[in-house]
Design an enzyme around this catalytic site. Sequence first.
Site, PDB file in Angstrom:
ATOM      1  N   LYS A  84      -4.442  -3.493  -0.891  1.00 48.07           N
ATOM      2  CA  LYS A  84      -4.580  -2.737   0.222  1.00 48.07           C
ATOM      3  C   LYS A  84      -4.649  -1.425  -0.242  1.00 48.07           C
ATOM      4  O   LYS A  84      -4.456  -0.700  -1.345  1.00 48.07           O
ATOM      5  CB  LYS A  84      -3.307  -2.820   1.027  1.00 48.07           C
ATOM      6  CG  LYS A  84      -3.451  -2.353   2.313  1.00 48.07           C
ATOM      7  CD  LYS A  84      -2.099  -2.382   2.938  1.00 48.07           C
ATOM      8  CE  LYS A  84      -1.862  -1.487   4.356  1.00 48.07           C
ATOM      9  NZ  LYS A  84      -0.674  -1.960   5.339  1.00 48.07           N
ATOM     10  N   SER A 159      -1.232  -3.908   9.883  1.00 47.52           N
ATOM     11  CA  SER A 159      -2.195  -3.070   9.344  1.00 47.52           C
ATOM     12  C   SER A 159      -2.727  -3.672   8.059  1.00 47.52           C
ATOM     13  O   SER A 159      -3.932  -3.271   7.775  1.00 47.52           O
ATOM     14  CB  SER A 159      -1.309  -1.687   9.106  1.00 47.52           C
ATOM     15  OG  SER A 159      -0.553  -1.745   8.025  1.00 47.52           O
ATOM     16  N   SER A 183       3.429  -5.816   9.313  1.00 47.66           N
ATOM     17  CA  SER A 183       1.929  -5.477   8.793  1.00 47.66           C
ATOM     18  C   SER A 183       1.425  -6.318   7.710  1.00 47.66           C
ATOM     19  O   SER A 183       0.447  -6.430   7.475  1.00 47.66           O
ATOM     20  CB  SER A 183       1.867  -3.918   8.277  1.00 47.66           C
ATOM     21  OG  SER A 183       1.659  -3.331   9.282  1.00 47.66           O
TER      22      SER A 183
END
Length: 492
Positions: A84, A159, A183
């Site tokens: 990420k 997310s 997330s």
Amino acid sequence: MSTPAKELCRLGLREAGAGVAAKAISSSELVEASLARIQATDGKLGAFLAVSADRARAAARAADARAARGERRSELDGVPVAVKDIFVTKGVPTTAGSRILEGYLPPYDATVVERLEAAGAVIVGKLNMDEFAMGSSNENSAYKPCHNPWDLSRTPGGSSGGSAASVAAGQVHASLGTDTGGSIREPAAFCGVVGVKPTYGRVSRYGVVAFASSLDQVGPLAREVGDAALVLRTIAGHDPRDMTSSTRPVDDYLAPLEDGARGLRVGVPREWLSGGLDAGVEAAVRAALDTYRRLGATLVDVSLPHSKYGIGAYYLIAPAEASSNLARYDGVRFGLRAADAKGLKEMYAESRERGLGAEPKRRIMLGTYALSSGYYDAYYLRAQKVRTLIRRDFDEAFRGCDVIAGPVTPSVAFKLGERTGDPLQMYLADIFTITCNLAALPGLSVPCGLEAASGLPVGLQLVGRPFDEATLFRAARALERELGPLPAPPEP
């Protein structure tokens, strides 16, 4: 005869690593297959914000040289993964999905990046995300939305949307995400992969762009439970650079993986199945619980009476911490600067106005208000007291069970744009995951089938005692082994 690239991309993480060890395939072949897959599919998926092709190829050549010498570093050595874009990576752009960090080149690596590379994993790029990890759909990315591989008109979740979509689509064999209120687990459920939020303090947060420091935690996403367990074992452990990092030894998560569900006590919170769930999700979750019973586990009725206050408490605590953490983005030290501003005060204001998106601004305002004089006791302090009550609820529930099981999300992946105009509806996507973060417990999402009406994946959430990730992996693997793998999503 070489293996077709598409087949290489669908190999499990450990399967790919074993192939490199046996010299049946090379790391260079795996990396070229991964890069080709990204090139072919990411125009529609939008899972990557940056691809480091040259670095990945160099790392693959080094992994192949180690394999030839019989000096492989680990089971991950030579296998393509991605992280990420919230993890700082030396010399590679790190944006946290925000314009205010556009062009930022970190001078160091996050601890988890160091540990992956020390194990020989090949990081092929940085993954799309909601800005500063604030969101449940990946639509808050300042750069582009990410799409669900199962249905490109739907969200992959957030997310860590890019982290889940890239694994589901076969672009990489595993990825890293962060989980502040769901997330990792929500995108894993929406995309039909395994996602793990470890116990708070189990994995170092050093080098993670901070959102809410008392809630953020790093974890893996993979297509198989055992692969996620291997990645977590690789990145977990004490880090003196993170004052919240636990000194507790890391368990061998793979050792009890095949022990099965027999004898496990599975707690089922009555509050999680008492309404508010889409019928198809509830049916899949109840079927998974019945599977545990059939496998020899005992289902135990438990109660989490304060879980209904979780959303409210979270959206006071997390924005309060975010308002402090995001104060550092002022246009002075790094990131975007309003160079045309007249004076320091205007530069501060304009840099933040231009660089931050609507959701971070909303949460900064919420947090600043909650911490302001006259409101601290009424809001922030009261939310922390609710957090303590939620933790006590879990403590009481675990007196009678080994793991807690229930839904990850109230629905399957929703349509892109469907909830962007209603922040409260978006926040409710995390209603079942947030309490796990508030209580600092480990949580996991494992696929439990496809919703009958839509054909979209449904995830089962498992929550464990502090630092008992091993039992979560054991329980998740028992279900995975019984149900079998999900089919691959359609080609983008």
